[in-house]
Design an enzyme around this catalytic site. Structure first.
Site, PDB file in Angstrom:
ATOM      1  N   GLN A   7       0.834  -1.210   0.000  1.00  0.00           N
ATOM      2  CA  GLN A   7       0.000   0.000   0.000  1.00  0.00           C
ATOM      3  C   GLN A   7       0.863   1.252   0.000  1.00  0.00           C
ATOM      4  O   GLN A   7       1.823   1.356   0.762  1.00  0.00           O
ATOM      5  CB  GLN A   7      -0.897  -0.035   1.234  1.00  0.00           C
ATOM      6  CG  GLN A   7      -2.009   0.964   1.257  1.00  0.00           C
ATOM      7  CD  GLN A   7      -2.962   0.666   2.395  1.00  0.00           C
ATOM      8  OE1 GLN A   7      -3.389  -0.470   2.594  1.00  0.00           O
ATOM      9  NE2 GLN A   7      -3.277   1.687   3.165  1.00  0.00           N
ATOM     10  N   GLY A  28       2.460  24.353  11.326  1.00  0.00           N
ATOM     11  CA  GLY A  28       3.152  25.166  12.315  1.00  0.00           C
ATOM     12  C   GLY A  28       2.996  24.671  13.727  1.00  0.00           C
ATOM     13  O   GLY A  28       3.636  23.718  14.146  1.00  0.00           O
ATOM     14  N   TRP A  37       3.219  25.546  17.967  1.00  0.00           N
ATOM     15  CA  TRP A  37       4.229  26.204  18.795  1.00  0.00           C
ATOM     16  C   TRP A  37       5.639  25.847  18.342  1.00  0.00           C
ATOM     17  O   TRP A  37       6.511  26.716  18.222  1.00  0.00           O
ATOM     18  CB  TRP A  37       4.042  25.826  20.255  1.00  0.00           C
ATOM     19  CG  TRP A  37       5.039  26.467  21.165  1.00  0.00           C
ATOM     20  CD1 TRP A  37       6.214  25.951  21.620  1.00  0.00           C
ATOM     21  CD2 TRP A  37       4.957  27.790  21.712  1.00  0.00           C
ATOM     22  NE1 TRP A  37       6.875  26.855  22.416  1.00  0.00           N
ATOM     23  CE2 TRP A  37       6.127  27.994  22.490  1.00  0.00           C
ATOM     24  CE3 TRP A  37       4.013  28.817  21.624  1.00  0.00           C
ATOM     25  CZ2 TRP A  37       6.360  29.185  23.168  1.00  0.00           C
ATOM     26  CZ3 TRP A  37       4.246  30.001  22.302  1.00  0.00           C
ATOM     27  CH2 TRP A  37       5.414  30.171  23.068  1.00  0.00           C
ATOM     28  N   THR A  38       5.881  24.575  18.040  1.00  0.00           N
ATOM     29  CA  THR A  38       7.238  24.102  17.771  1.00  0.00           C
ATOM     30  C   THR A  38       7.687  24.368  16.343  1.00  0.00           C
ATOM     31  O   THR A  38       8.868  24.620  16.101  1.00  0.00           O
ATOM     32  CB  THR A  38       7.330  22.589  18.054  1.00  0.00           C
ATOM     33  OG1 THR A  38       6.929  22.349  19.403  1.00  0.00           O
ATOM     34  CG2 THR A  38       8.746  22.081  17.878  1.00  0.00           C
ATOM     35  N   ASP A  45      -4.851  24.641   7.248  1.00  0.00           N
ATOM     36  CA  ASP A  45      -5.017  25.464   8.443  1.00  0.00           C
ATOM     37  C   ASP A  45      -3.653  26.037   8.811  1.00  0.00           C
ATOM     38  O   ASP A  45      -2.659  25.301   8.869  1.00  0.00           O
ATOM     39  CB  ASP A  45      -5.558  24.617   9.605  1.00  0.00           C
ATOM     40  CG  ASP A  45      -5.663  25.406  10.899  1.00  0.00           C
ATOM     41  OD1 ASP A  45      -6.536  26.289  10.994  1.00  0.00           O
ATOM     42  OD2 ASP A  45      -4.851  25.155  11.818  1.00  0.00           O
ATOM     43  N   ASP A  63      -1.275  27.722  11.534  1.00  0.00           N
ATOM     44  CA  ASP A  63      -1.118  27.894  12.976  1.00  0.00           C
ATOM     45  C   ASP A  63       0.245  28.525  13.246  1.00  0.00           C
ATOM     46  O   ASP A  63       1.127  27.924  13.855  1.00  0.00           O
ATOM     47  CB  ASP A  63      -1.248  26.538  13.682  1.00  0.00           C
ATOM     48  CG  ASP A  63      -1.373  26.682  15.200  1.00  0.00           C
ATOM     49  OD1 ASP A  63      -1.414  27.831  15.676  1.00  0.00           O
ATOM     50  OD2 ASP A  63      -1.400  25.663  15.886  1.00  0.00           O
ATOM     51  N   GLU A 109       2.503  30.699  15.197  1.00  0.00           N
ATOM     52  CA  GLU A 109       2.577  31.214  16.568  1.00  0.00           C
ATOM     53  C   GLU A 109       3.937  31.889  16.807  1.00  0.00           C
ATOM     54  O   GLU A 109       4.882  31.214  17.161  1.00  0.00           O
ATOM     55  CB  GLU A 109       2.355  30.068  17.550  1.00  0.00           C
ATOM     56  CG  GLU A 109       0.999  29.381  17.394  1.00  0.00           C
ATOM     57  CD  GLU A 109       0.728  28.306  18.429  1.00  0.00           C
ATOM     58  OE1 GLU A 109       1.366  28.312  19.505  1.00  0.00           O
ATOM     59  OE2 GLU A 109      -0.120  27.447  18.177  1.00  0.00           O
ATOM     60  N   MET A 167      -7.952  30.800  19.758  1.00  0.00           N
ATOM     61  CA  MET A 167      -7.345  29.963  20.797  1.00  0.00           C
ATOM     62  C   MET A 167      -7.697  30.517  22.181  1.00  0.00           C
ATOM     63  O   MET A 167      -6.844  31.024  22.915  1.00  0.00           O
ATOM     64  CB  MET A 167      -5.836  29.853  20.577  1.00  0.00           C
ATOM     65  CG  MET A 167      -5.487  29.080  19.323  1.00  0.00           C
ATOM     66  SD  MET A 167      -3.726  28.694  19.156  1.00  0.00           S
ATOM     67  CE  MET A 167      -3.094  30.273  18.582  1.00  0.00           C
ATOM     68  N   THR A 168      -8.973  30.389  22.529  1.00  0.00           N
ATOM     69  CA  THR A 168      -9.505  30.964  23.760  1.00  0.00           C
ATOM     70  C   THR A 168      -9.282  30.009  24.937  1.00  0.00           C
ATOM     71  O   THR A 168     -10.226  29.541  25.583  1.00  0.00           O
ATOM     72  CB  THR A 168     -10.989  31.310  23.580  1.00  0.00           C
ATOM     73  OG1 THR A 168     -11.633  30.285  22.811  1.00  0.00           O
ATOM     74  CG2 THR A 168     -11.145  32.623  22.861  1.00  0.00           C
ATOM     75  N   TYR A 169      -8.015  29.744  25.171  1.00  0.00           N
ATOM     76  CA  TYR A 169      -7.561  28.929  26.304  1.00  0.00           C
ATOM     77  C   TYR A 169      -6.121  29.333  26.600  1.00  0.00           C
ATOM     78  O   TYR A 169      -5.580  30.225  25.928  1.00  0.00           O
ATOM     79  CB  TYR A 169      -7.681  27.428  26.000  1.00  0.00           C
ATOM     80  CG  TYR A 169      -7.301  27.012  24.606  1.00  0.00           C
ATOM     81  CD1 TYR A 169      -5.974  26.971  24.191  1.00  0.00           C
ATOM     82  CD2 TYR A 169      -8.277  26.653  23.684  1.00  0.00           C
ATOM     83  CE1 TYR A 169      -5.624  26.588  22.910  1.00  0.00           C
ATOM     84  CE2 TYR A 169      -7.940  26.265  22.392  1.00  0.00           C
ATOM     85  CZ  TYR A 169      -6.605  26.236  22.013  1.00  0.00           C
ATOM     86  OH  TYR A 169      -6.268  25.864  20.736  1.00  0.00           O
ATOM     87  N   ASP A 170      -5.526  28.720  27.613  1.00  0.00           N
ATOM     88  CA  ASP A 170      -4.201  29.150  28.090  1.00  0.00           C
ATOM     89  C   ASP A 170      -4.218  30.623  28.508  1.00  0.00           C
ATOM     90  O   ASP A 170      -3.223  31.329  28.394  1.00  0.00           O
ATOM     91  CB  ASP A 170      -3.119  28.940  27.022  1.00  0.00           C
ATOM     92  CG  ASP A 170      -2.838  27.478  26.749  1.00  0.00           C
ATOM     93  OD1 ASP A 170      -3.334  26.624  27.511  1.00  0.00           O
ATOM     94  OD2 ASP A 170      -2.123  27.182  25.779  1.00  0.00           O
ATOM     95  N   TRP A 194      -8.839  21.461  21.330  1.00  0.00           N
ATOM     96  CA  TRP A 194      -7.495  20.882  21.436  1.00  0.00           C
ATOM     97  C   TRP A 194      -7.498  20.005  22.683  1.00  0.00           C
ATOM     98  O   TRP A 194      -7.648  20.503  23.793  1.00  0.00           O
ATOM     99  CB  TRP A 194      -6.423  21.962  21.555  1.00  0.00           C
ATOM    100  CG  TRP A 194      -5.075  21.334  21.709  1.00  0.00           C
ATOM    101  CD1 TRP A 194      -4.496  20.873  22.870  1.00  0.00           C
ATOM    102  CD2 TRP A 194      -4.149  21.040  20.661  1.00  0.00           C
ATOM    103  NE1 TRP A 194      -3.271  20.318  22.613  1.00  0.00           N
ATOM    104  CE2 TRP A 194      -3.037  20.404  21.270  1.00  0.00           C
ATOM    105  CE3 TRP A 194      -4.155  21.228  19.284  1.00  0.00           C
ATOM    106  CZ2 TRP A 194      -1.936  19.978  20.530  1.00  0.00           C
ATOM    107  CZ3 TRP A 194      -3.052  20.821  18.569  1.00  0.00           C
ATOM    108  CH2 TRP A 194      -1.958  20.195  19.185  1.00  0.00           C
TER     109      TRP A 194
END
Length: 433
Positions: free
Chosen positions: A117, A143, A145-146, A193, A195, A197, A270-273, A412
């Protein structure tokens, strides 16, 4: 609706209903059939397979049937400004992506990958998830963070943008993966998408940064839209273009929001952290509404609602805003009770490594507390404090997105949910009812 609904949100929602198509909140399966209400975006992590997570679990947990988009995290950006697949620690993992033979017991449809395959691994399992769930699409998220180090270089000039975008479409949409027959990887992904950062800095300390990153970001998104549309015309289909954007207002203000909004299908906020164990005192990871009693020095009185209102005020149409939610939490230890069950108290440091997925936090000792006024939940056992989103809170956040005419919700990450898919089910409840 929540009593804290702002006039800005109400007006923006009314405007969206006037200018947006009546079906803007409906997801479609690609054949024109109505599907789930609102966008439901879930991140599938490339590395999750090494801790026992698989695309099959997305199916058996019920997550797949309640999602509209899977964001595959992540694709890397090379030092020469291209999308690429290469083996090496911190560089890439084509073994996980498309080389690893998946056995029958781990396969979405119970059929093992054949030796001959061309495309195996996570990519082939994404195909199988989409085959089993016609409403579901998948996009490659670039992308994170890293791997945002070279975004600035890729976006710097007209030539570099054209080169970068063309390489990403060739690799992920046309499916020209290294080591396999040209085009063998086509059909895995339905879009891109971004990303990054972050444009203008504030991400990983090693990232390349330029003062003009914010404007170049707009130009990069325009180039993605142009090439995606050209490819879509030849393929008689629409390719998605989305992006993850920061909660921090300083970082958000570097972006040219109205211009970017015209290029994308939606932006994942990204409505967290909002707070975490990099701070010594306990606070909320992702509270829905601002608390004037929040004593934090940084991000004081931040909330998901405040971030949404900020983006809408800067020109993002509500129907192109997706509310981000965390399937994980932050923990502190050595926390006194105070008068709010450990909230806004000092600590002796992070608990159990500082963060854990929901599927572990839910089984920790302690009492769950729900601040309904500010839309926040936490667990406290007398010494450990965990800020995380419970299913009840996630349903309320999904209702918030629905009530305010937002495009939907983004989570996430899927591997942090439990085996029953309780968190995705909670979001589904909020968007469907």
């Amino acid at each position: 609706m929540p009593r804290r609904t702002s006039a800005l949100l109400a007006a923006a929602t009314l405007a969206a209903l006037i200018v947006a198509p009546a079906t803007s909140a409906q997801a479609h399966d690609g054949q024109g059939h109505r599907g789930l209400q609102g966008q439901r975006v879930g991140y599938f992590t490339q590395w999750g397979i090494y801790s026992g997570f698989s695309a099959k679990k997305v199916q058996t947990s019920g997550q797949a049937g309640k999602l509209t988009v899977i964001n595959y995290a992540f694709g890397n950006v090379s030092s020469d400004g291209t999308c690429f697949e290469a083996s090496g620690a911190g560089v890439g993992d084509p073994w996980a992506d498309y080389q690893r033979p998946v056995g029958a017991e781990e396969s979405v449809d119970g059929v093992a990958d054949a030796d001959a395959q061309q495309v195996k691994g996570n990519f082939n399992q994404l195909r199988k998830l989409k085959a089993a769930n016609p409403q579901l699409k998948s996009v490659i998220s670039l992308g994170g963070w890293t791997w945002s180090k070279y975004f600035s270089d890729a976006a710097a000039t007209d030539a570099s943008r054209k080169k970068f975008v063309a390489s990403c479409l060739d690799l992920y949409l046309l499916g020209n993966l290294p080591g396999v027959t040209p085009g063998a990887g086509a059909g895995v992904f339905d879009g891109i998408d971004i990303d990054w950062e972050y444009p203008g800095g504030g991400g990983d300390p090693g990232n390349v940064v330029r003062p003009e990153d914010g404007h170049n970001y707009t130009l990069l998104m325009q180039e993605f839209r142009r090439q995606l549309d050209a490819l879509g015309r030849s393929a008689h289909r629409h390719y998605l273009l989305t992006a993850a954007v920061p909660a921090n207002e300083t970082k958000a203000d570097r972006l040219e929001i109205p211009q970017v909004a015209r290029q994308v299908d939606w932006l994942n906020l990204m409505t967290y952290d909002l707070h975490g164990t990099w701070e010594s005192s306990t606070d909320h990871n992702a509270n829905l509404y601002s608390d004037s009693a929040d004593p934090a020095v940084d991000n004081r009185s931040y909330s998901a609602d405040r971030v949404v209102r900020h983006y809408l005020a800067k020109g993002l149409p509500p129907h192109k805003a997706v509310l981000g939610v965390p399937f994980y939490g932050y923990g502190w230890t050595g926390v006194p009770a105070g008068d709010k069950f450990g909230l806004y108290q000092t600590s002796t440091g992070p608990a159990r490594g500082g963060n854990l997925p929901y599927n572990q936090i839910k089984d920790l000792p302690g009492t769950v507390h729900y601040d309904r006024q500010h839309g926040a939940t936490w667990k406290y056992d007398g010494t450990e404090f965990w800020s995380y989103d419970t299913p009840e809170l996630l349903t309320r956040k999904a209702q918030y997105a629905d009530w305010h005419g937002l495009a939907g919700v983004m989570a996430w990450a899927l591997d942090n949910d439990d085996a029953q898919g309780s968190l995705v089910a909670a979001l589904d409840k909020g968007l469907s009812g």
